[in-house]
Design an enzyme around this catalytic site. Structure first.
Site, mmCIF file in Angstrom:
data_model
loop_
_atom_site.group_PDB
_atom_site.id
_atom_site.type_symbol
_atom_site.label_atom_id
_atom_site.label_comp_id
_atom_site.label_asym_id
_atom_site.label_seq_id
_atom_site.Cartn_x
_atom_site.Cartn_y
_atom_site.Cartn_z
ATOM 1 N N TYR A 44 -6.974 3.543 -2.224
ATOM 2 C CA TYR A 44 -7.094 2.235 -2.573
ATOM 3 C C TYR A 44 -8.207 1.520 -1.659
ATOM 4 O O TYR A 44 -9.084 0.560 -2.058
ATOM 5 C CB TYR A 44 -5.824 1.682 -2.408
ATOM 6 C CG TYR A 44 -5.800 0.004 -2.716
ATOM 7 C CD1 TYR A 44 -5.778 -0.614 -3.666
ATOM 8 C CD2 TYR A 44 -5.389 -0.717 -1.455
ATOM 9 C CE1 TYR A 44 -5.678 -1.785 -3.857
ATOM 10 C CE2 TYR A 44 -5.335 -2.259 -1.402
ATOM 11 C CZ TYR A 44 -5.276 -2.608 -2.681
ATOM 12 O OH TYR A 44 -5.399 -3.998 -2.759
ATOM 13 N N SER A 88 -9.336 -6.790 -0.582
ATOM 14 C CA SER A 88 -8.342 -6.736 0.263
ATOM 15 C C SER A 88 -8.452 -6.476 1.714
ATOM 16 O O SER A 88 -9.471 -5.985 1.924
ATOM 17 C CB SER A 88 -7.428 -5.424 -0.236
ATOM 18 O OG SER A 88 -6.554 -5.131 0.429
ATOM 19 N N GLY A 142 -7.034 -8.354 -15.170
ATOM 20 C CA GLY A 142 -5.686 -8.100 -14.945
ATOM 21 C C GLY A 142 -4.998 -9.682 -14.522
ATOM 22 O O GLY A 142 -4.493 -9.702 -13.214
ATOM 23 N N SER A 143 -4.716 -10.427 -15.322
ATOM 24 C CA SER A 143 -4.073 -11.612 -14.998
ATOM 25 C C SER A 143 -2.914 -12.099 -15.675
ATOM 26 O O SER A 143 -2.514 -13.160 -15.930
ATOM 27 C CB SER A 143 -5.122 -12.642 -15.398
ATOM 28 O OG SER A 143 -5.896 -12.441 -16.409
ATOM 29 N N THR A 144 -2.010 -10.905 -16.341
ATOM 30 C CA THR A 144 -0.804 -11.446 -16.897
ATOM 31 C C THR A 144 0.321 -11.639 -15.963
ATOM 32 O O THR A 144 1.517 -12.050 -16.391
ATOM 33 C CB THR A 144 -0.421 -10.282 -18.111
ATOM 34 O OG1 THR A 144 -0.129 -9.216 -17.222
ATOM 35 C CG2 THR A 144 -1.463 -10.148 -18.826
ATOM 36 N N SER A 145 0.024 -11.231 -14.623
ATOM 37 C CA SER A 145 0.928 -11.392 -13.534
ATOM 38 C C SER A 145 0.380 -11.686 -12.245
ATOM 39 O O SER A 145 -1.005 -11.398 -12.269
ATOM 40 C CB SER A 145 1.843 -10.385 -13.402
ATOM 41 O OG SER A 145 1.319 -9.178 -13.071
ATOM 42 N N GLY A 146 1.007 -11.975 -11.259
ATOM 43 C CA GLY A 146 0.360 -11.982 -9.771
ATOM 44 C C GLY A 146 -0.487 -12.990 -9.519
ATOM 45 O O GLY A 146 -0.644 -13.949 -10.047
ATOM 46 N N ILE A 147 -1.453 -12.652 -8.648
ATOM 47 C CA ILE A 147 -2.695 -13.435 -8.024
ATOM 48 C C ILE A 147 -3.541 -13.879 -9.376
ATOM 49 O O ILE A 147 -3.748 -15.181 -9.440
ATOM 50 C CB ILE A 147 -3.430 -12.758 -7.101
ATOM 51 C CG1 ILE A 147 -2.648 -12.490 -5.909
ATOM 52 C CG2 ILE A 147 -4.785 -13.647 -6.731
ATOM 53 C CD1 ILE A 147 -3.522 -11.577 -4.884
#
Ligand SMILES: NC(=O)c1ccc[n+]([C@@H]2O[C@H](COP(=O)([O-])OP(=O)(O)OC[C@H]3O[C@@H](n4cnc5c(N)ncnc54)[C@H](OP(=O)(O)O)[C@@H]3O)[C@@H](O)[C@H]2O)c1
Length: 264
Positions: free
Chosen positions: A154, A141, A14-19
């Site tokens: 979550y 988180s 999940g690394s195309t955006s954000g952290i």
């Protein structure tokens, strides 16, 4: 500081955006070889184009996979090269009442937020142990401990990650492999910025007012009383992935600005 990451191979879910995207950028600056991931070729191509502008000398690849789809993860694992550093970053959340959250929504959270890390770690950890070097980081988180009432599914998924991470760390005993969890607090990704500015428009308030109110009401324990930047979280992810962080294993590392409280 030289983080000694040159030529290490990193996969970030999940690394195309954000952290995840920001961590990819910092790993590339450290001359690691980075594999990013997202659900579509289009978002991967866009992220790779961005990373190539930001770090022209970097070596970055992309693998499409949807972590809500076991078959898609099977294809991903088949394509993965030998990985030195695995960042289990992908995570989704839905703000919803417990009573309105369906079984399907619970399953979706558990598949993407928990089983992604289980499946990837099961695939790469044996080789790391054999090679006597490797890093696995789970991105949990502050919600793992705070459990906001609109984020129970979550939060449950983020608490589960702590047990998986600690359990896997125990499998590394006597080796130079480490498995740790990072617990970020509220972080100003583009998605969070959008959420705050929508809220500001809705309430006819400034973005600063919304942010101040959020920390006063929803995160009263925060000592930081502001969002962390993606860079603040990503820098720490990269540090704990490095050979310099060899003494930290089986740990839960809080980047929550103090929101969770406690002395440890
Ligand atoms: N932001 C925060 O305030 C915060 C706070 C604490 C913890 N965290 C945790 O930090 C991690 C990163 O969060 P973030 O806020 O940076 O995320 P984000 O900005 O929402 O990033 C989403 C990324 O995840 C990918 N993605 C979403 N669903 C996917 C799926 N089913 N399969 C594969 N990729 C998927 C997206 O890729 P495509 O769109 O290309 O598919 C995109 O690259 C998460 O685990 C999150 O729970 C975040």
């Amino acid at each position: 500081m030289d983080l000694k990451l040159k030529d290490k191979t990193v996969f970030i879910s999940g690394s195309t955006s954000g952290i995840g995207y920001c961590a990819a950028k910092i790993f590339l600056q450290e001359e690691a070889v980075v594999y990013i991931n997202g659900r579509t070729q289009q978002t991967i191509d866009k992220a790779i184009a961005g990373l190539k502008v930001e770090v022209p000398y970097g070596t970055v690849h992309g693998i499409v996979a949807d972590f809500s789809d076991a078959e898609s993860i099977g294809h991903l694992i088949a394509q993965l090269p030998a990985i030195d550093i695995l960042i289990n970053n992908v995570g989704i959340y839905t703000s919803k009442s417990f009573f309105d959250t369906t079984d399907e929504e619970w399953q979706h959270h558990l598949e993407v937020n928990v089983m992604s890390g289980v499946r990837l770690s099961r695939s790469v950890l044996p080789t790391m142990i054999k090679n006597n070097w490797g890093r696995i980081l789970f991105i949990s988180s502050e919600c793992a401990s705070l459990v906001p009432e609109d984020l129970i599914a979550y939060s449950t998924s983020k608490t589960a990650v702590l047990a998986i991470s600690r359990g896997l760390a125990q499998l590394t005993k006597g080796t130079a492999v480490t498995v740790n969890t990072i617990l970020p607090g509220s972080t100003k990704t583009k998605a969070a910025e959008q959420f705050i500015s929508n809220m500001a428009a809705q309430k006819n308030q400034s973005v600063d007012q919304v942010e101040t109110e959020f920390f006063k009401e929803a995160r009263p324990g925060s000592l930081l009383q502001r969002f962390a930047s993606v860079e603040e979280i990503a820098n720490t992810i990269v540090y704990y992935s490095s050979p310099l962080a060899a003494a930290t294993n089986g740990a839960a590392i809080k980047l929550d600005g103090g929101s969770m409280g406690g002395v440890i």
